[in-house]
Enzyme design. Structure first.
Site, PDB file in Angstrom:
ATOM      1  N   ARG A 105       0.886  -1.185   0.000  1.00 42.89           N
ATOM      2  CA  ARG A 105       0.000   0.000   0.000  1.00 42.89           C
ATOM      3  C   ARG A 105       0.908   1.215   0.000  1.00 42.89           C
ATOM      4  NH1 ARG A 105      -5.436   1.184   3.425  1.00 42.89           N
ATOM      5  NH2 ARG A 105      -6.177  -0.129   1.744  1.00 42.89           N
ATOM      6  N   HIS A 133      -7.062   0.903  -6.705  1.00 35.84           N
ATOM      7  CA  HIS A 133      -7.312   0.002  -5.570  1.00 35.84           C
ATOM      8  C   HIS A 133      -7.976  -1.257  -6.158  1.00 35.84           C
ATOM      9  CE1 HIS A 133      -7.737  -1.405  -1.620  1.00 35.84           C
ATOM     10  NE2 HIS A 133      -8.602  -0.560  -1.106  1.00 35.84           N
ATOM     11  N   GLN A 136      -9.976  -3.820  -4.024  1.00 33.78           N
ATOM     12  CA  GLN A 136     -11.304  -3.347  -3.619  1.00 33.78           C
ATOM     13  C   GLN A 136     -12.310  -3.599  -4.737  1.00 33.78           C
ATOM     14  OE1 GLN A 136     -12.195  -1.886  -0.543  1.00 33.78           O
ATOM     15  NE2 GLN A 136     -14.230  -2.253  -1.367  1.00 33.78           N
ATOM     16  N   ASP A 228     -17.203   7.134  -1.934  1.00 32.88           N
ATOM     17  CA  ASP A 228     -15.967   6.989  -1.158  1.00 32.88           C
ATOM     18  C   ASP A 228     -15.639   8.369  -0.584  1.00 32.88           C
ATOM     19  OD1 ASP A 228     -13.519   6.138  -0.135  1.00 32.88           O
ATOM     20  OD2 ASP A 228     -12.479   6.177  -2.069  1.00 32.88           O
ATOM     21  N   CYS A 268     -16.485   1.613   0.079  1.00 36.74           N
ATOM     22  CA  CYS A 268     -15.356   0.728   0.382  1.00 36.74           C
ATOM     23  C   CYS A 268     -14.988   0.754   1.860  1.00 36.74           C
ATOM     24  CB  CYS A 268     -14.153   1.108  -0.467  1.00 36.74           C
ATOM     25  SG  CYS A 268     -13.680   2.842  -0.258  1.00 36.74           S
ATOM     26  N   ARG A 296     -13.736  -8.837   0.712  1.00 32.37           N
ATOM     27  CA  ARG A 296     -12.305  -8.531   0.636  1.00 32.37           C
ATOM     28  C   ARG A 296     -11.494  -9.778   1.000  1.00 32.37           C
ATOM     29  NH1 ARG A 296     -10.212  -3.443   0.680  1.00 32.37           N
ATOM     30  NH2 ARG A 296      -8.396  -4.702   0.105  1.00 32.37           N
TER      31      ARG A 296
HETATM   32  N1   CP Z   1     -11.483  -0.429   1.957  1.00 32.17           N
HETATM   33  C1   CP Z   1     -10.218  -0.479   2.411  1.00 32.17           C
HETATM   34  O1   CP Z   1      -9.243  -0.638   1.673  1.00 32.17           O
HETATM   35  O2   CP Z   1     -10.113  -0.368   3.775  1.00 32.17           O
HETATM   36  P1   CP Z   1      -8.749  -0.180   4.595  1.00 32.17           P
HETATM   37  O3   CP Z   1      -8.170   1.148   4.197  1.00 32.17           O
HETATM   38  O4   CP Z   1      -9.161  -0.222   6.040  1.00 32.17           O
HETATM   39  O5   CP Z   1      -7.824  -1.295   4.249  1.00 32.17           O
HETATM   40  N1  NVA Z   2      -9.891   6.631  -1.591  1.00 31.95           N
HETATM   41  C1  NVA Z   2      -9.576   6.173  -0.251  1.00 31.95           C
HETATM   42  C2  NVA Z   2      -9.825   4.693  -0.154  1.00 31.95           C
HETATM   43  C3  NVA Z   2      -9.560   4.106   1.210  1.00 31.95           C
HETATM   44  C4  NVA Z   2      -9.787   2.620   1.233  1.00 31.95           C
HETATM   45  C5  NVA Z   2      -8.140   6.520   0.082  1.00 31.95           C
HETATM   46  O1  NVA Z   2      -7.268   6.339  -0.779  1.00 31.95           O
HETATM   47  O2  NVA Z   2      -7.883   6.986   1.191  1.00 31.95           O
END
Ligand code: CP
Ligand code: NVA
Length: 308
Positions: A105, A133, A136, A228, A268, A296
């Protein structure tokens, strides 16, 4: 598919993506029947390399690797300092000597290009970047297919920021042949190159990709309404400015009055209740958010099986 990478939705073909979704659905049913364990990942070690916080992505990956008989360990931002404590290419070449896969990440999607170049033997999965992502999107498509009984001919409508989650959902809609609309404020559209790529792919699958600034028009033909956060991780300093720009784009009961009755609501998570979604809507019977969260787990397990 060992050594393959899932950095963008388009790293898998349509058929491969559908196969991951089929395996995920099989795993969901197996788990419901109490069957969790296998040794498909026996002796495999995956590192979780995270520059940002996470609940779902980290927890489901850890559970998935354990249930598949492998091992995983976590390296957070304070340990590694990607590109700060040492260059990304050195991190990649170190990890390549020890582990079988990287689940990362990151802020900058470009980090994955360096992994591809300097650790080509490793499997790499994008656990969220500024651009995409994909894990997701897989869970969300599993969720929508469960709702439609396997029919991909639905219309997914995203209300909000043209961000990483929106990009991956748009690309996966294009790839699998579903229709996708995003309603966003002017200036917050998904990146032009991502839209162009999605439209190219869509022209082959029959999917329609549409961008509008009108949330009311957008939800009027939705089967699924997705939102989101307005400010993603790393954009916190823009939060106040974004609250103003996105004020008309909250998914709430008033907006849902313009949607078909059967339309379901997705997010999400984590959600900012009172900003992009009202508490009433996220807690309502139309909300699929915890189905998405459950999936997930199944989708990441399915992806690990495909990559092993
Ligand atoms: N939806 C999602 O990716 O959640 P987290 O940021 O908690 O992993
Ligand atoms: N768009 C959000 C998604 C979190 C799962 C972010 O990148 O923070």
């Amino acid at each position: 598919m060992r050594g393959r990478q899932y950095i963008s939705v388009l790293d898998l073909t349509r058929e491969e993506t559908l196969e991951v979704l089929r395996v995920a659905q099989h795993l969901r049913l197996q788990r419901k029947a109490g069957i969790r364990r296998s040794d498909i990942l026996r002796d495999r070690i995956w590192v979780m390399l995270f520059e940002k916080p996470s609940l779902r992505t980290r927890a489901t990956f850890e559970v998935a690797v354990r249930e598949l008989g492998g091992h995983t360990f976590f390296l957070g931002p304070n340990e590694v300092g990607l590109g700060k404590r040492e260059p990304v290419k050195d991190v990649a070449r170190n990890l390549a000597r020890w582990v079988d896969g990287i689940f990362a990440r990151v802020f900058d999607h470009g980090v994955f290009e360096t992994f591809r170049r300097y650790a080509p033997s490793l499997s790499v999965i994008n656990a969220l970047s500024d651009l995409e992502h994909p894990m997701q999107a897989l869970a969300d498509f599993q969720t929508m297919l469960e709702e439609t009984g396997g029919d991909l001919g639905f219309h997914l409508v995203f209300i909000g920021d043209g961000n990483n989650v929106a990009n991956s959902l748009m690309l996966m809609s294009a790839l699998l042949g579903s229709d996708f609309t995003i309603a966003c404020p002017p200036g917050y559209e998904p990146p032009e190159d991502v839209v162009k790529r999605a439209k190219e792919v869509a022209s082959k699958t029959g999917s329609r990709i549409h961008i509008t600034h009108d949330p009311v028009e957008a939800v009027s033909f939705a089967d699924f309404i997705y939102t989101d956060v307005w400010a993603s991780m790393g954009q916190e300093h823009e939060a106040e400015e974004r609250k103003k720009a996105f004020a008309r784009y909250q998914v709430n009961s008033q907006l849902l009055r313009h949607a078909p009755e059967h339309a379901k609501v997705m997010h999400c998570l984590p959600a900012h209740r009172g900003e992009e979604i009202s508490d009433e809507v996220i807690e309502s019977e139309r909300s699929l958010v915890f189905e998405q969260a459950e999936n997930r787990l199944h989708t990441v397990k399915a992806m690990l099986i495909m990559l092993s």
